[in-house]
Write an enzyme that holds these catalytic residues in place. Structure first.
Site, PDB file in Angstrom:
ATOM      1  N   ILE A  96       0.894  -1.158   0.000  1.00  0.00           N
ATOM      2  CA  ILE A  96       0.000   0.000   0.000  1.00  0.00           C
ATOM      3  C   ILE A  96       0.927   1.200   0.000  1.00  0.00           C
ATOM      4  O   ILE A  96       1.650   1.435   0.964  1.00  0.00           O
ATOM      5  CB  ILE A  96      -0.920   0.059   1.238  1.00  0.00           C
ATOM      6  CG1 ILE A  96      -1.972  -1.034   1.189  1.00  0.00           C
ATOM      7  CG2 ILE A  96      -1.595   1.435   1.315  1.00  0.00           C
ATOM      8  CD1 ILE A  96      -2.963  -0.980   2.331  1.00  0.00           C
ATOM      9  N   ILE A  98       1.122   5.365  -0.916  1.00  0.00           N
ATOM     10  CA  ILE A  98       0.392   6.605  -1.158  1.00  0.00           C
ATOM     11  C   ILE A  98       1.397   7.716  -1.449  1.00  0.00           C
ATOM     12  O   ILE A  98       2.400   7.850  -0.739  1.00  0.00           O
ATOM     13  CB  ILE A  98      -0.469   6.997   0.073  1.00  0.00           C
ATOM     14  CG1 ILE A  98      -1.408   5.858   0.491  1.00  0.00           C
ATOM     15  CG2 ILE A  98      -1.232   8.294  -0.182  1.00  0.00           C
ATOM     16  CD1 ILE A  98      -2.468   5.482  -0.514  1.00  0.00           C
ATOM     17  N   LYS A 109      -6.605   3.412   4.703  1.00  0.00           N
ATOM     18  CA  LYS A 109      -7.727   2.671   5.290  1.00  0.00           C
ATOM     19  C   LYS A 109      -8.703   2.220   4.203  1.00  0.00           C
ATOM     20  O   LYS A 109      -9.206   1.098   4.236  1.00  0.00           O
ATOM     21  CB  LYS A 109      -8.449   3.534   6.327  1.00  0.00           C
ATOM     22  CG  LYS A 109      -9.547   2.790   7.050  1.00  0.00           C
ATOM     23  CD  LYS A 109     -10.154   3.611   8.157  1.00  0.00           C
ATOM     24  CE  LYS A 109     -11.211   2.802   8.885  1.00  0.00           C
ATOM     25  NZ  LYS A 109     -11.831   3.580   9.958  1.00  0.00           N
ATOM     26  N   TYR A 142      -1.676  -0.098  11.257  1.00  0.00           N
ATOM     27  CA  TYR A 142      -2.217  -1.459  11.141  1.00  0.00           C
ATOM     28  C   TYR A 142      -2.743  -1.975  12.482  1.00  0.00           C
ATOM     29  O   TYR A 142      -3.770  -2.652  12.533  1.00  0.00           O
ATOM     30  CB  TYR A 142      -1.173  -2.409  10.559  1.00  0.00           C
ATOM     31  CG  TYR A 142      -0.813  -2.067   9.133  1.00  0.00           C
ATOM     32  CD1 TYR A 142      -1.796  -1.979   8.153  1.00  0.00           C
ATOM     33  CD2 TYR A 142       0.497  -1.818   8.756  1.00  0.00           C
ATOM     34  CE1 TYR A 142      -1.478  -1.650   6.843  1.00  0.00           C
ATOM     35  CE2 TYR A 142       0.825  -1.495   7.451  1.00  0.00           C
ATOM     36  CZ  TYR A 142      -0.170  -1.407   6.502  1.00  0.00           C
ATOM     37  OH  TYR A 142       0.144  -1.085   5.205  1.00  0.00           O
TER      38      TYR A 142
END
Length: 171
Positions: A96, A98, A109, A142
């Site tokens: 993930i 960004i 999220k 997390y």
């Protein structure tokens, strides 16, 4: 703020490569030597490697857009594509990432929730991921989402052996 998530295809290879290098460097560049970072990027984000991952039926990439601007991406693996042999009921979130301008917008999220939805569609019971032992912000993120540390494995940044914590969550 309009959010859109779409599957990445081989036609998106150059964009995927560019965002992979940019986000990885932003996240880990300052904590590693320039040579180790360069070697890792060359090995992991070259056209051949990314094309192979895109063509693997047990892996998938998804871009996330904010107001039609590319903001980041998600990579998930199931079955034999998982980076660790976790079993048939597990689903891996491998990446993930960004872009800096879009951090703290809740996109991570949203991507985790999207991965959970994908895992449920695939009839998986556990979602898991690896997080670098020195990435405290990600560990807190997390943990807040209900992931718990179950083990660890080695991750090589060039020639530097590092430790990733393995986190999982029942879904």
């Amino acid at each position: 703020m309009a959010i859109k998530i779409r599957k990445v295809t081989v036609a998106d290879l150059s964009t995927l490569k560019e965002i992979s290098i940019k986000t990885f460097t932003d996240t880990f560049g300052k904590q590693n030597t320039a040579k180790n970072l360069h070697d890792y990027l060359e090995e992991s984000y070259n056209d051949g490697q990314l094309k192979q991952e895109l063509e693997n039926d047990d892996s998938a990439f998804y871009f996330i857009f904010v107001d039609h601007q590319l903001a980041g991406y998600l990579k998930v693996n199931s079955d034999n594509a998982q980076s660790e042999s976790m079993g048939e009921n597990h689903f891996e979130v491998e990446r993930i990432y960004i872009l800096p301008a879009f951090k703290h917008f809740g996109l991570g999220k949203q991507l985790i929730n999207y991965a959970i939805k994908l895992a449920k569609v695939a009839n998986k019971q556990v979602i898991w991921l690896g997080v670098w032992e020195r990435n405290f912000a990600a560990q807190g993120f997390y943990n807040h989402l209900g992931f718990q540390r179950i083990s660890e494995h080695s991750f090589y940044m060039g020639t530097d052996p590092q430790t990733d914590y393995i986190l999982e969550k029942s879904i």
